[in-house]
Design an enzyme around this catalytic site. Structure first.
Site, PDB file in Angstrom:
ATOM      1  N   HIS A  65      -1.919 -13.601  -6.267  1.00 31.35           N
ATOM      2  CA  HIS A  65      -2.098 -15.045  -6.061  1.00 31.35           C
ATOM      3  C   HIS A  65      -1.946 -15.437  -4.593  1.00 31.35           C
ATOM      4  O   HIS A  65      -1.119 -14.901  -3.860  1.00 31.35           O
ATOM      5  CB  HIS A  65      -1.188 -15.861  -6.979  1.00 31.35           C
ATOM      6  N   ASP A 179       5.926 -13.451  -1.566  1.00 31.10           N
ATOM      7  CA  ASP A 179       5.416 -13.736  -2.905  1.00 31.10           C
ATOM      8  C   ASP A 179       4.282 -14.757  -2.786  1.00 31.10           C
ATOM      9  O   ASP A 179       4.552 -15.945  -2.604  1.00 31.10           O
ATOM     10  CB  ASP A 179       6.562 -14.285  -3.759  1.00 31.10           C
ATOM     11  N   GLU A 211      -0.743 -20.004  -9.147  1.00 30.63           N
ATOM     12  CA  GLU A 211       0.186 -19.193  -9.947  1.00 30.63           C
ATOM     13  C   GLU A 211       1.549 -19.853 -10.015  1.00 30.63           C
ATOM     14  O   GLU A 211       2.190 -19.870 -11.068  1.00 30.63           O
ATOM     15  CB  GLU A 211       0.300 -17.784  -9.351  1.00 30.63           C
ATOM     16  N   GLU A 212       1.998 -20.393  -8.888  1.00 24.49           N
ATOM     17  CA  GLU A 212       3.324 -21.006  -8.851  1.00 24.49           C
ATOM     18  C   GLU A 212       3.370 -22.325  -9.633  1.00 24.49           C
ATOM     19  O   GLU A 212       4.444 -22.828  -9.939  1.00 24.49           O
ATOM     20  CB  GLU A 212       3.762 -21.246  -7.403  1.00 24.49           C
ATOM     21  N   ASP A 234       2.152  -8.309  -7.868  1.00 24.37           N
ATOM     22  CA  ASP A 234       3.119  -9.357  -7.541  1.00 24.37           C
ATOM     23  C   ASP A 234       4.471  -8.697  -7.336  1.00 24.37           C
ATOM     24  O   ASP A 234       4.677  -7.538  -7.723  1.00 24.37           O
ATOM     25  CB  ASP A 234       3.191 -10.389  -8.667  1.00 24.37           C
ATOM     26  N   HIS A 328      11.877 -16.495  -3.654  1.00 21.93           N
ATOM     27  CA  HIS A 328      11.666 -17.951  -3.670  1.00 21.93           C
ATOM     28  C   HIS A 328      12.475 -18.680  -2.593  1.00 21.93           C
ATOM     29  O   HIS A 328      12.531 -19.909  -2.604  1.00 21.93           O
ATOM     30  CB  HIS A 328      11.928 -18.550  -5.059  1.00 21.93           C
TER      31      HIS A 328
END
Length: 361
Positions: A65, A179, A211-212, A234, A328
């Protein structure tokens, strides 16, 4: 361009969910250096096709992504402070004092700071608590709402961590949105290999979007491509830092990781138990390529393979990962050796993928 250089370029590119245009353009250009058969659908998925060595209707989709998590402006106070809501799984405990970048709707980038009470004046009962997102605010230096407007900022504008890319010891890096910019960097490496050495199946390398934001883009791409198998690239959260106690056994620097079980466990009750045929093929490919392969089964993780597996009457899917610490946050950390191992592994998986694969259970 090396994998490290591509990763640095991508980590320094701001492209939040639904506003992925900078990464769409970057990935389209980089993949386009190796194939002319490249399209971007109306949702924003970048799809690069590599034709098989001999004609076949069998296609494998490999995807990562392009988007990153962030925040969205919801209110501008008369005092000039900016209120936000999370866009994806931003951990609120890392926000106070963070430097952020607001991508204004007029195209400008505005630097701000996530506000936090001064330590000297913080009441004792607030020193050890995490403020929730409804308490969060951004300070861009403005003293009135009109000054914020003059900067081009309005409700609905997106906010990201200030982009960073730092080189660390032992061939490790820390960067913003590793990410899934790590996966995007691997996609381009695979494109270079496929252009030089076509395989027995058609391959679509896909940079997916949103995606998020509830895993939206990849399933739409899979519906269009109709692959016989799908491989998600990922990260997987490494459990090797002092406070973790190795809950899933995944360690940075010990090679790429094959997901055997992922389950979100909260909110979106979804996850992936990979297709056994793809597990077997991945294990054989790792042995042939002499790549050290870790395994993980983790609650709390989710990738867009969760929905890809459900389209076209069922798409055999597997999650292939690299270990990452501090997920994150604004400075996720990983090993370039693990990313290079992932590229080598996936290249072998594709190279040895049969022209007529039987996915029957």
């Amino acid at each position: 361009m090396s994998l490290e250089s591509r990763l640095e370029k991508y980590c320094l590119t701001i492209a939040t969910s639904g506003r992925e245009e900078p990464m769409i353009e970057a990935l389209k250009a980089d993949l386009g250096a190796f194939t002319k058969d490249i399209t971007v659908d109306s949702f924003g998925n970048v799809m690069a096709r590599f034709e098989a060595a001999k004609p076949t209707d069998q296609t494998v989709m490999v995807f990562a992504h392009t988007d990153q998590l962030g925040m969205v402006v919801t209110k501008i106070e008369q005092s000039g402070f900016i209120r936000v809501v999370r866009l994806g799984g931003v951990p609120e405990r890392v926000l106070p004092g963070s430097v952020v970048t607001i991508r204004a709707h007029n195209g400008s980038l505005v630097t701000g700071v996530m506000g936090t009470p001064p330590h000297h004046l913080t009441p004792e009962n607030m020193k050890y608590t995490v403020p929730t997102i409804d308490k969060a605010y951004i300070d861009v230096g403005a003293t009135t709402a009109s000054e914020v407007a003059d900067l081009g900022i309005a409700i609905g504008d997106h906010v990201a961590y200030e982009p960073r890319f730092e080189r660390l010891a032992n061939n490790r890096i820390a960067g913003t949105s590793v990410d899934d910019r790590g996966g995007c960097a691997v996609l381009v490496g695979l494109a270079e290999r496929l252009a030089a050495h076509p395989v027995a199946v058609n391959v679509f390398l896909v940079g997916t979007v949103q995606e998020e934001f509830n895993l939206r883009g990849a399933a739409l791409a899979a519906e269009k491509i109709k692959p016989v198998a799908a491989i998600s690239l990922d990260l997987v959260a490494a459990g090797d830092t002092p406070e973790m106690g190795a809950p899933n056994g995944v360690q940075v620097g010990h090679g790429p990781v094959m997901g055997l079980y992922s389950f979100h466990g909260r909110g979106t009750l979804n996850g992936v138990i990979p297709h056994p045929g793809l597990v077997a093929h991945t294990e054989k490919s790792a042995a042939k390529a002499k790549v050290s392969l870790q395994r993980h089964a983790t609650v709390g993780l989710l990738t867009d393979a969760s929905y890809v597996q459900l389209v076209n009457g069922g798409t055999p899917s597997i999650e292939l990962c690299w270990p990452t610490r501090y997920t994150h946050t604004g400075v996720e950390m990983c090993s370039l050796d693990d990313l290079e191992g992932l590229e080598t592994l996936v290249a072998e998986i594709l190279s040895s993928f049969p022209a007529t694969w039987d996915s029957a259970r």
